[in-house]
Design a protein around this motif. Structure first.
Motif, short mmCIF file in Angstrom:
data_model
loop_
_atom_site.label_atom_id
_atom_site.label_comp_id
_atom_site.label_asym_id
_atom_site.label_seq_id
_atom_site.Cartn_x
_atom_site.Cartn_y
_atom_site.Cartn_z
N GLU A 117 59.66 21.20 83.97
CA GLU A 117 60.35 22.03 84.77
C GLU A 117 61.93 22.14 84.96
OE1 GLU A 117 57.64 19.76 85.26
OE2 GLU A 117 56.05 20.72 86.26
N ILE A 118 62.60 21.27 84.19
CA ILE A 118 64.04 21.40 84.39
C ILE A 118 64.59 22.71 83.85
CG2 ILE A 118 66.32 20.61 83.41
CD1 ILE A 118 64.93 17.68 83.07
N PRO A 119 65.20 23.47 84.65
CA PRO A 119 65.84 24.68 84.51
C PRO A 119 66.47 24.84 83.09
CG PRO A 119 66.13 24.31 86.63
CD PRO A 119 65.69 22.93 85.97
N ARG A 120 66.62 25.95 82.36
CA ARG A 120 67.07 25.72 80.96
C ARG A 120 68.57 25.68 80.90
NH1 ARG A 120 62.59 29.05 77.70
NH2 ARG A 120 60.99 28.45 79.18
N GLU A 121 69.35 25.97 82.00
CA GLU A 121 70.82 25.64 82.08
C GLU A 121 70.98 24.27 82.28
OE1 GLU A 121 70.10 27.77 85.62
OE2 GLU A 121 69.04 28.57 83.84
N LEU A 122 70.23 23.55 82.95
CA LEU A 122 70.31 22.12 82.98
C LEU A 122 70.02 21.45 81.63
CD1 LEU A 122 69.11 20.43 86.20
CD2 LEU A 122 71.34 20.50 85.49
N ASP A 123 69.07 21.98 80.89
CA ASP A 123 68.72 21.60 79.51
C ASP A 123 69.82 21.28 78.76
OD1 ASP A 123 65.94 21.33 80.02
OD2 ASP A 123 65.61 23.35 79.28
N TYR A 124 70.99 22.22 78.84
CA TYR A 124 72.16 21.67 77.83
C TYR A 124 72.94 20.58 78.35
CZ TYR A 124 71.23 26.68 76.24
OH TYR A 124 70.71 27.72 75.82
N LEU A 125 72.91 20.37 79.62
CA LEU A 125 73.44 18.85 79.76
C LEU A 125 72.76 17.80 79.26
CD1 LEU A 125 74.41 19.53 83.74
CD2 LEU A 125 75.98 19.39 81.68
N VAL A 126 71.53 17.90 79.38
CA VAL A 126 70.21 16.96 78.83
C VAL A 126 70.60 16.89 77.33
CG1 VAL A 126 67.90 16.24 78.44
CG2 VAL A 126 68.45 17.35 80.32
N VAL A 127 70.99 17.81 76.73
CA VAL A 127 71.35 17.94 75.17
C VAL A 127 72.48 17.18 74.91
CG1 VAL A 127 71.76 19.22 73.35
CG2 VAL A 127 69.83 19.91 74.71
N VAL A 128 73.63 17.35 75.70
CA VAL A 128 74.69 16.68 75.64
C VAL A 128 74.78 15.09 75.77
CG1 VAL A 128 77.23 16.28 76.50
CG2 VAL A 128 76.21 18.68 76.14
#
Ligand code: HEM
Ligand code: HEM
Ligand SMILES: [Fe+2]
Length: 446
Positions: A117-128
């Protein structure tokens, strides 16, 4: 031999306990809503509570895995972490992303794709964040004095888990394609690479707790990794039965997913054999309980209860019902929650220098939470079977059936109370251990 930087793990474990507590709160919110007590509905409707409950689960488990890696890798590699400062930065940024996501969910800032459910913009922070974590772990492992099989399997699991997050970030217009790739994350995590993480932690704990030779234990680890890949990859097909893709998946998914329990069986046999072979002299019995328990309960929850609905003939009826929730709870609990609680139980006395592992509280925590979760699983199971029968055999309306089965949620809530009491006791023990101490990290225990 202990390494001072292993202390970082403590703070990951503490965050883990906090998020776990919140997860249980949202479980209760849903449980009560199910019996008509839905006073929070305007602010936390069922669908929001559900997304928060399952996302908190995934985040606390990943936090636990990270803590486990920060604890295990320095010892296996025989060197300090390459940077303690960056490990704390990683911890804080992880907590921040988690909080933003969870708060956001309450304001409808989320995607309707179960578990992702995490919105894709936030996914980038997860990746970092995850890249930073992997950099620290792999950097430590590859500049260390040794590269053990245990450490390699654990790190490989973590690395693949990160890579498999990416297919969930691609945007598809077709629902079928979107669903197809969603399983690359959800299924290939829990029935693939997370098993490597579990295997790695299990192997480390068995080496420490049973005293059996590393060579013997690590040979089993190869077998587990082999069985996992053999069955788990094509086993993804058990989610492709009726979603609009090629029919070949009915056969492929059926056959390979039916083999998946073998990897969990191997882990259970592995743990029990090593325990029986071992010297049984290690004082931390409670860590041993959680370790062996994880191996056995995961075989029941993932292996047996997974098998129960994995063939296309049964899944046609059970798909997306409370039968799935039954299996989801016991599998996640046995395989991943229990192994995280095991490594925490093992690490705490070593990090804090306090030896509380023979306290009755710890044993009560183990039994109450396990009996409670078993009861919850049975309640979900009975509700699920009744649901399948009424909704999909008798053809009754979905909401009418949900109403009929609400009585099983009274039982669920009673068992959940037992479960939550056990977990509360575990957390009280965690708090009583107190903070990590530098002194403890320089005196050697095993
Ligand atoms: C520790 C390992 C496992 C965990 C944590 C786990 C957890 C879950 C969860 C949470 C779901 C619901 C997913 C969703 O709808 O998005 C699910 C679905 C499913 N699992 Fe597992 N599982 C595990 C292992 C297994 C194994 C080994 C099998 C087969 C032998 C299996 C068979 C299934 C099937 C068939 C479904 C689809 C249910 C449906 O159609 O609604 N699982 N699992
Ligand atoms: C007080 C304890 C808990 C309660 C009352 C509770 C209750 C619930 C409820 C009511 C649902 C929604 C089922 C539905 O769709 O109607 C749910 C979903 C879920 N919970 Fe819990 N839960 C609790 C603890 C846990 C724990 C400890 C775990 C993991 C170890 C867990 C894992 C899950 C998963 C994976 C799902 C999604 C299942 C699916 O996809 O079908 N829960 N829970
Ligand atoms: Fe699966």
């Amino acid at each position: 031999m202990k390494y001072k930087s292993q202390k970082v793990a403590y703070w990951f474990f503490a965050l883990c306990m906090l998020l776990f507590t919140l997860q249980i709160v949202y479980g209760f919110i849903m449980g009560f809503a199910r019996i008509g007590m839905d006073g929070l509905h305007d602010f936390i409707p069922f669908n929001t509570a559900r997304a928060v409950h399952t996302n908190l689960l995934v985040v606390w488990l990943l936090t636990g895995f990270m803590g486990a890696a920060y604890y295990i890798i320095p010892e296996e590699a025989q060197r300090e972490l390459i940077s303690v400062k960056w490990a704390y930065i990683q911890l804080i940024s992880l907590a921040v992303v988690g909080v933003v996501a969870i708060v956001g969910y309450h304001f409808n800032y989320w995607e309707g794709r179960k578990f992702l459910e995490i919105p894709r913009e936030l996914d980038y922070l997860v990746v970092v964040n995850v890249l930073l974590f992997l950099g620290l772990i792999l950097g430590t492992l590859f500049t260390g004095k040794r590269k053990t099989t245990t450490a390699l399997v654990l790190s490989m699991g973590l690395l693949f888990a990160a890579l498999l997050y990416l297919p969930g970030m691609i945007w598809f217009d077709s629902q079928v394609t979107d669903s197809f790739f969603r399983w690359w994350v959800v299924h290939l995590w829990v029935e693939g690479v997370w098993e490597l993480i579990m295997g790695g932690i299990l192997s480390y704990l068995l080496i420490k707790l049973t005293g059996v030779d590393r060579e013997v234990i690590e040979k089993w680890l190869y077998v587990i990794v082999g069985l996992t890949f053999l069955s788990g990859i094509l086993g993804t097909g058990h989610h492709y039965y009726y979603i609009g893709v090629n029919k070949i998946w009915l056969i492929v998914g059926g056959i390979f997913s039916a083999l998946e329990p073998l990897a969990f069986l191997a882990m259970a046999l592995f743990a029990v054999y090593m325990y029986r072979k071992g010297e049984k002299s290690h004082p931390n019995k409670i860590a041993l309980f959680w370790t062996i328990g994880a191996a056995i309960v995961s075989f029941i929850g993932a292996g047996l209860l997974g098998f129960a609905h994995t063939l296309p003939q049964t899944n046609l009826y059970t798909h997306g019902t409370l039968v799935t929730a039954m299996h989801g709870h016991y599998a996640f609990w046995g395989a991943y929650a229990m192994i995280v609680l095991a490594i925490i139980s093992y690490a705490l006395p070593n990090i804090t220098g306090r030896k509380r592992h023979d306290k009755t509280n710890g044993h009560m925590a183990f039994w109450l939470s396990n009996i409670g979760m078993l009861g919850m699983t049975v309640a979900f199971g009975v509700a699920g079977v009744v649901q399948v029968y009424m909704e999909r055999k008798m053809g009754l309306d979905f909401m009418k059936v949900q109403n009929e089965i609400s009585i099983h949620f009274v039982v669920l809530l009673l068992c959940a109370t037992l479960f939550a009491t056990g977990i509360t006791m575990y957390i009280i023990e965690f708090i009583k251990y107190g903070k990590p101490s530098d002194e403890a990290m320089t005196t050697d225990t095993h």
